[in-house]
Design a protein around this motif. Structure first.
Motif: not given
Length: 326
Positions: A228-237, A286-292
Protein backbone atom coordinates in the motif's frame (compact mmCIF):
# COMPACT_ATOMS: atom_id res chain seq x y z
CA UNK A 1 26.12 14.78 47.76
CA UNK A 2 27.89 16.18 44.68
CA UNK A 3 25.07 15.05 42.40
CA UNK A 4 22.53 16.76 44.66
CA UNK A 5 24.49 20.01 44.59
CA UNK A 6 24.79 19.83 40.81
CA UNK A 7 21.05 19.20 40.47
CA UNK A 8 20.25 22.14 42.73
CA UNK A 9 22.60 24.36 40.74
CA UNK A 10 21.03 23.38 37.42
CA UNK A 11 17.50 23.96 38.75
CA UNK A 12 18.57 27.34 40.13
CA UNK A 13 20.22 28.45 36.89
CA UNK A 14 17.16 27.42 34.86
CA UNK A 15 14.58 28.96 37.19
CA UNK A 16 13.39 31.50 34.62
CA UNK A 17 10.29 33.62 35.05
CA UNK A 18 8.79 32.04 31.94
CA UNK A 19 7.19 28.64 32.68
CA UNK A 20 8.05 27.54 29.13
CA UNK A 21 11.75 28.33 29.52
CA UNK A 22 11.82 26.70 32.96
CA UNK A 23 10.77 23.45 31.31
CA UNK A 24 12.45 23.76 27.89
CA UNK A 25 16.01 24.73 28.83
CA UNK A 26 16.79 21.86 31.23
CA UNK A 27 14.95 19.39 28.98
CA UNK A 28 16.92 20.35 25.87
CA UNK A 29 20.15 20.43 27.89
CA UNK A 30 19.43 16.90 29.11
CA UNK A 31 18.91 15.70 25.52
CA UNK A 32 22.31 17.02 24.42
CA UNK A 33 24.02 15.75 27.58
CA UNK A 34 22.67 12.22 27.12
CA UNK A 35 23.62 12.11 23.45
CA UNK A 36 27.10 13.38 24.26
CA UNK A 37 27.52 10.69 26.92
CA UNK A 38 26.79 7.98 24.34
CA UNK A 39 28.60 9.69 21.46
CA UNK A 40 32.02 9.81 23.12
CA UNK A 41 32.51 6.04 23.61
CA UNK A 42 30.69 5.24 20.34
CA UNK A 43 33.04 7.48 18.35
CA UNK A 44 36.05 6.02 20.14
CA UNK A 45 35.19 2.40 19.25
CA UNK A 46 33.57 3.38 15.91
CA UNK A 47 30.33 1.59 16.69
CA UNK A 48 26.73 2.62 15.99
CA UNK A 49 25.30 -0.23 18.06
CA UNK A 50 23.78 2.04 20.70
CA UNK A 51 22.82 4.96 18.44
CA UNK A 52 19.11 4.18 18.02
CA UNK A 53 18.79 2.83 21.55
CA UNK A 54 20.30 6.02 22.95
CA UNK A 55 17.79 8.04 20.97
CA UNK A 56 14.91 6.09 22.49
CA UNK A 57 16.37 6.45 25.99
CA UNK A 58 16.81 10.19 25.45
CA UNK A 59 13.18 10.57 24.35
CA UNK A 60 12.08 8.63 27.42
CA UNK A 61 14.34 10.51 29.85
CA UNK A 62 13.56 14.01 28.58
CA UNK A 63 9.82 13.31 28.61
CA UNK A 64 9.89 12.10 32.20
CA UNK A 65 12.17 14.96 33.22
CA UNK A 66 9.75 17.55 31.82
CA UNK A 67 6.88 15.80 33.60
CA UNK A 68 8.65 15.77 36.97
CA UNK A 69 10.44 19.13 36.76
CA UNK A 70 7.78 21.09 38.71
CA UNK A 71 7.97 18.57 41.56
CA UNK A 72 11.77 18.59 41.50
CA UNK A 73 11.77 22.37 41.81
CA UNK A 74 9.34 22.31 44.73
CA UNK A 75 11.32 19.60 46.52
CA UNK A 76 14.58 21.49 45.94
CA UNK A 77 13.09 24.72 47.30
CA UNK A 78 11.81 22.87 50.38
CA UNK A 79 15.22 21.30 50.94
CA UNK A 80 16.99 24.67 50.72
CA UNK A 81 14.43 26.17 53.11
CA UNK A 82 14.99 23.38 55.62
CA UNK A 83 11.39 22.17 55.56
CA UNK A 84 10.10 18.65 54.78
CA UNK A 85 10.08 17.87 51.08
CA UNK A 86 6.67 17.06 49.62
CA UNK A 87 6.27 13.60 48.08
CA UNK A 88 6.56 13.00 44.37
CA UNK A 89 3.19 13.19 42.59
CA UNK A 90 1.03 10.10 42.31
CA UNK A 91 0.82 9.45 38.58
CA UNK A 92 -2.15 7.15 39.12
CA UNK A 93 -4.24 9.98 40.55
CA UNK A 94 -4.10 12.73 37.88
CA UNK A 95 -5.31 16.12 39.02
CA UNK A 96 -5.09 15.23 42.73
CA UNK A 97 -2.71 17.33 44.82
CA UNK A 98 0.50 18.00 42.90
CA UNK A 99 -0.14 15.24 40.38
CA UNK A 100 0.06 16.07 36.64
CA UNK A 101 -3.09 16.64 34.60
CA UNK A 102 -4.43 13.70 32.57
CA UNK A 103 -3.34 15.37 29.32
CA UNK A 104 0.22 15.62 30.56
CA UNK A 105 0.15 11.96 31.55
CA UNK A 106 -1.47 10.86 28.29
CA UNK A 107 0.92 12.71 25.98
CA UNK A 108 3.95 11.71 28.06
CA UNK A 109 2.76 8.09 28.07
CA UNK A 110 2.34 8.22 24.29
CA UNK A 111 6.00 9.17 23.91
CA UNK A 112 7.08 6.54 26.45
CA UNK A 113 5.21 3.73 24.68
CA UNK A 114 6.52 4.84 21.29
CA UNK A 115 10.14 5.19 22.43
CA UNK A 116 10.22 1.84 24.26
CA UNK A 117 8.63 0.01 21.33
CA UNK A 118 10.73 1.55 18.57
CA UNK A 119 13.95 1.59 20.59
CA UNK A 120 13.71 -2.08 21.49
CA UNK A 121 12.81 -2.99 17.90
CA UNK A 122 15.78 -1.12 16.43
CA UNK A 123 18.16 -2.43 19.10
CA UNK A 124 17.14 -6.04 18.42
CA UNK A 125 17.59 -5.42 14.71
CA UNK A 126 21.13 -4.10 14.98
CA UNK A 127 22.09 -6.90 17.37
CA UNK A 128 20.85 -9.36 14.76
CA UNK A 129 22.38 -7.67 11.71
CA UNK A 130 25.58 -6.51 13.42
CA UNK A 131 25.74 -3.09 11.75
CA UNK A 132 23.70 -0.25 10.28
CA UNK A 133 24.49 0.63 6.67
CA UNK A 134 23.55 4.27 7.30
CA UNK A 135 26.83 4.66 9.17
CA UNK A 136 29.15 2.90 6.73
CA UNK A 137 30.54 6.19 5.44
CA UNK A 138 30.61 8.18 8.67
CA UNK A 139 31.57 5.93 11.57
CA UNK A 140 35.27 6.32 10.69
CA UNK A 141 35.03 10.12 10.77
CA UNK A 142 34.76 11.46 14.35
CA UNK A 143 33.33 14.79 13.20
CA UNK A 144 30.64 13.27 10.98
CA UNK A 145 29.80 10.58 13.52
CA UNK A 146 29.49 13.23 16.24
CA UNK A 147 27.22 15.16 13.89
CA UNK A 148 24.83 12.21 13.82
CA UNK A 149 24.52 12.26 17.62
CA UNK A 150 24.15 16.06 17.59
CA UNK A 151 21.41 15.70 14.99
CA UNK A 152 19.67 13.12 17.15
CA UNK A 153 19.68 15.53 20.11
CA UNK A 154 18.10 18.18 17.86
CA UNK A 155 15.55 15.60 16.68
CA UNK A 156 14.58 14.76 20.27
CA UNK A 157 14.33 18.42 21.27
CA UNK A 158 12.17 19.48 18.32
CA UNK A 159 9.89 16.43 18.41
CA UNK A 160 9.25 16.80 22.12
CA UNK A 161 8.65 20.55 22.01
CA UNK A 162 4.82 20.25 22.20
CA UNK A 163 5.01 17.72 25.04
CA UNK A 164 7.53 19.82 26.97
CA UNK A 165 5.26 22.84 26.53
CA UNK A 166 2.21 20.95 27.80
CA UNK A 167 4.16 19.68 30.81
CA UNK A 168 5.19 23.28 31.56
CA UNK A 169 1.57 24.35 32.10
CA UNK A 170 0.37 24.01 35.73
CA UNK A 171 -2.14 21.13 36.05
CA UNK A 172 -4.73 23.38 37.67
CA UNK A 173 -4.66 25.57 34.55
CA UNK A 174 -5.07 22.59 32.21
CA UNK A 175 -8.10 21.50 34.22
CA UNK A 176 -9.89 24.61 32.91
CA UNK A 177 -9.67 23.32 29.32
CA UNK A 178 -12.48 20.84 28.52
CA UNK A 179 -11.99 17.80 26.31
CA UNK A 180 -12.39 18.93 22.71
CA UNK A 181 -12.03 18.10 19.04
CA UNK A 182 -8.26 18.58 19.09
CA UNK A 183 -7.97 16.00 21.87
CA UNK A 184 -10.05 13.42 20.01
CA UNK A 185 -8.34 14.06 16.67
CA UNK A 186 -4.86 14.15 18.15
CA UNK A 187 -5.08 10.97 20.20
CA UNK A 188 -6.89 9.25 17.33
CA UNK A 189 -4.07 10.14 14.91
CA UNK A 190 -1.49 8.94 17.41
CA UNK A 191 -3.25 5.61 17.94
CA UNK A 192 -3.68 5.06 14.20
CA UNK A 193 -0.12 6.06 13.33
CA UNK A 194 1.35 4.01 16.16
CA UNK A 195 -0.60 0.93 15.09
CA UNK A 196 0.39 1.47 11.45
CA UNK A 197 4.08 1.67 12.35
CA UNK A 198 3.95 -1.40 14.59
CA UNK A 199 2.18 -3.51 11.95
CA UNK A 200 4.58 -2.38 9.20
CA UNK A 201 7.65 -3.22 11.30
CA UNK A 202 6.16 -6.57 12.35
CA UNK A 203 5.39 -7.50 8.75
CA UNK A 204 8.91 -6.55 7.64
CA UNK A 205 10.50 -8.53 10.50
CA UNK A 206 8.39 -11.61 9.75
CA UNK A 207 9.22 -11.36 6.04
CA UNK A 208 12.96 -11.13 6.81
CA UNK A 209 12.78 -14.09 9.20
CA UNK A 210 10.91 -16.22 6.67
CA UNK A 211 13.48 -15.33 4.03
CA UNK A 212 16.30 -16.48 6.28
CA UNK A 213 14.42 -19.70 6.96
CA UNK A 214 13.99 -20.26 3.18
CA UNK A 215 10.20 -20.03 3.43
CA UNK A 216 10.29 -17.74 0.39
CA UNK A 217 12.91 -16.35 -1.98
CA UNK A 218 11.47 -12.85 -2.45
CA UNK A 219 14.16 -10.20 -2.82
CA UNK A 220 12.26 -7.18 -1.54
CA UNK A 221 9.25 -6.58 0.67
CA UNK A 222 5.98 -5.91 -1.14
CA UNK A 223 3.37 -7.60 1.06
CA UNK A 224 0.79 -6.29 3.50
CA UNK A 225 1.10 -2.58 4.21
CA UNK A 226 4.21 -2.54 2.02
CA UNK A 227 1.93 -3.14 -0.96
CA UNK A 228 0.00 0.00 0.00
CA UNK A 229 2.96 2.29 0.63
CA UNK A 230 6.66 2.00 -0.09
CA UNK A 231 7.42 3.26 3.41
CA UNK A 232 4.42 2.50 5.65
CA UNK A 233 6.55 2.63 8.79
CA UNK A 234 7.55 6.21 8.01
CA UNK A 235 3.93 7.13 7.29
CA UNK A 236 2.98 5.77 10.72
CA UNK A 237 5.83 7.67 12.36
CA UNK A 238 4.86 11.01 10.84
CA UNK A 239 1.19 10.42 11.61
CA UNK A 240 1.71 9.65 15.29
CA UNK A 241 3.81 12.79 15.83
CA UNK A 242 1.15 14.81 14.02
CA UNK A 243 -1.36 13.39 16.50
CA UNK A 244 0.74 14.26 19.54
CA UNK A 245 1.21 17.80 18.24
CA UNK A 246 -2.48 18.24 17.39
CA UNK A 247 -3.56 17.25 20.90
CA UNK A 248 -0.95 19.52 22.49
CA UNK A 249 -1.47 22.54 20.22
CA UNK A 250 -5.23 22.39 20.71
CA UNK A 251 -4.66 23.14 24.39
CA UNK A 252 -1.71 25.52 24.07
CA UNK A 253 -3.70 27.99 21.94
CA UNK A 254 -6.54 28.30 24.46
CA UNK A 255 -6.63 31.19 26.90
CA UNK A 256 -5.70 28.97 29.89
CA UNK A 257 -2.90 27.36 27.89
CA UNK A 258 -1.44 30.73 26.92
CA UNK A 259 -1.73 31.95 30.50
CA UNK A 260 -0.03 28.82 31.82
CA UNK A 261 2.94 29.38 29.52
CA UNK A 262 3.21 33.04 30.44
CA UNK A 263 2.24 34.18 26.93
CA UNK A 264 0.08 37.14 25.95
CA UNK A 265 -2.67 35.15 24.24
CA UNK A 266 -2.85 37.54 21.28
CA UNK A 267 -3.70 36.16 17.85
CA UNK A 268 -0.11 36.46 16.51
CA UNK A 269 1.24 34.66 19.57
CA UNK A 270 -1.36 31.90 19.22
CA UNK A 271 -0.46 31.46 15.56
CA UNK A 272 3.21 31.33 16.50
CA UNK A 273 2.43 28.74 19.15
CA UNK A 274 0.72 26.51 16.58
CA UNK A 275 3.53 27.00 14.07
CA UNK A 276 6.24 26.14 16.58
CA UNK A 277 4.27 23.12 17.80
CA UNK A 278 3.98 21.69 14.29
CA UNK A 279 7.73 21.99 13.80
CA UNK A 280 7.72 18.58 15.51
CA UNK A 281 5.96 16.51 12.79
CA UNK A 282 7.38 18.76 10.06
CA UNK A 283 10.94 18.00 11.17
CA UNK A 284 10.21 14.27 11.44
CA UNK A 285 8.75 14.27 7.93
CA UNK A 286 11.68 16.26 6.52
CA UNK A 287 14.19 13.98 8.22
CA UNK A 288 12.57 10.75 7.02
CA UNK A 289 11.55 11.85 3.54
CA UNK A 290 14.47 14.08 2.58
CA UNK A 291 17.53 13.29 4.70
CA UNK A 292 17.96 9.84 6.24
CA UNK A 293 15.04 7.48 5.79
CA UNK A 294 13.74 7.41 2.21
CA UNK A 295 16.83 8.75 0.37
CA UNK A 296 19.24 6.24 1.94
CA UNK A 297 16.85 3.30 1.65
CA UNK A 298 15.88 4.12 -1.92
CA UNK A 299 19.51 4.48 -2.98
CA UNK A 300 20.35 1.08 -1.46
CA UNK A 301 17.35 -0.73 -2.94
CA UNK A 302 17.70 0.87 -6.37
CA UNK A 303 21.30 -0.31 -6.51
CA UNK A 304 20.31 -3.87 -5.55
CA UNK A 305 17.02 -4.32 -7.39
CA UNK A 306 16.83 -1.48 -9.90
CA UNK A 307 17.17 -3.79 -12.89
CA UNK A 308 14.31 -6.07 -11.81
CA UNK A 309 10.97 -5.56 -13.57
CA UNK A 310 8.96 -6.58 -10.50
CA UNK A 311 10.78 -3.98 -8.40
CA UNK A 312 10.23 -1.29 -11.03
CA UNK A 313 6.54 -2.21 -11.20
CA UNK A 314 6.20 -2.08 -7.42
CA UNK A 315 7.78 1.37 -7.32
CA UNK A 316 5.60 2.59 -10.18
CA UNK A 317 2.31 1.29 -8.74
CA UNK A 318 2.89 1.85 -5.01
CA UNK A 319 2.71 5.36 -3.48
CA UNK A 320 5.95 6.37 -1.81
CA UNK A 321 4.36 7.70 1.38
CA UNK A 322 0.56 8.04 1.68
CA UNK A 323 -0.96 4.54 1.47
CA UNK A 324 -3.37 3.75 -1.34
CA UNK A 325 -6.80 2.64 -0.17
CA UNK A 326 -7.73 0.45 -3.12
Amino acid sequence: MASGLFRNLVLHLTNFRSPLLRAAVPSVAAAFALQTAVAVPSIYVQSERFFDASGAVTFLSVTLLSLYLPSLRVRTAASLAGIPKPPFPNLFAPGVGNAPHWRQLALSAAVVFWSVRLGSYLFRRILHEGHDSRFDRIRGSPARFAGAFFGQAVWVSLCLAPVIAINAVPPVVLAAVPFGVADALGFGLFAGGFAFEIIADWQKSRWSREREEKVHDEQFMSRGLWSRSQYPNYFGECTLWTGITTAAAGVLVTAPGQLGLGLSGSVPVKLLTVALSFVSPAFVSFLLLRVTGVPLSEKKYDAKYGDRKDYQEWKRNTPKFFPKLF
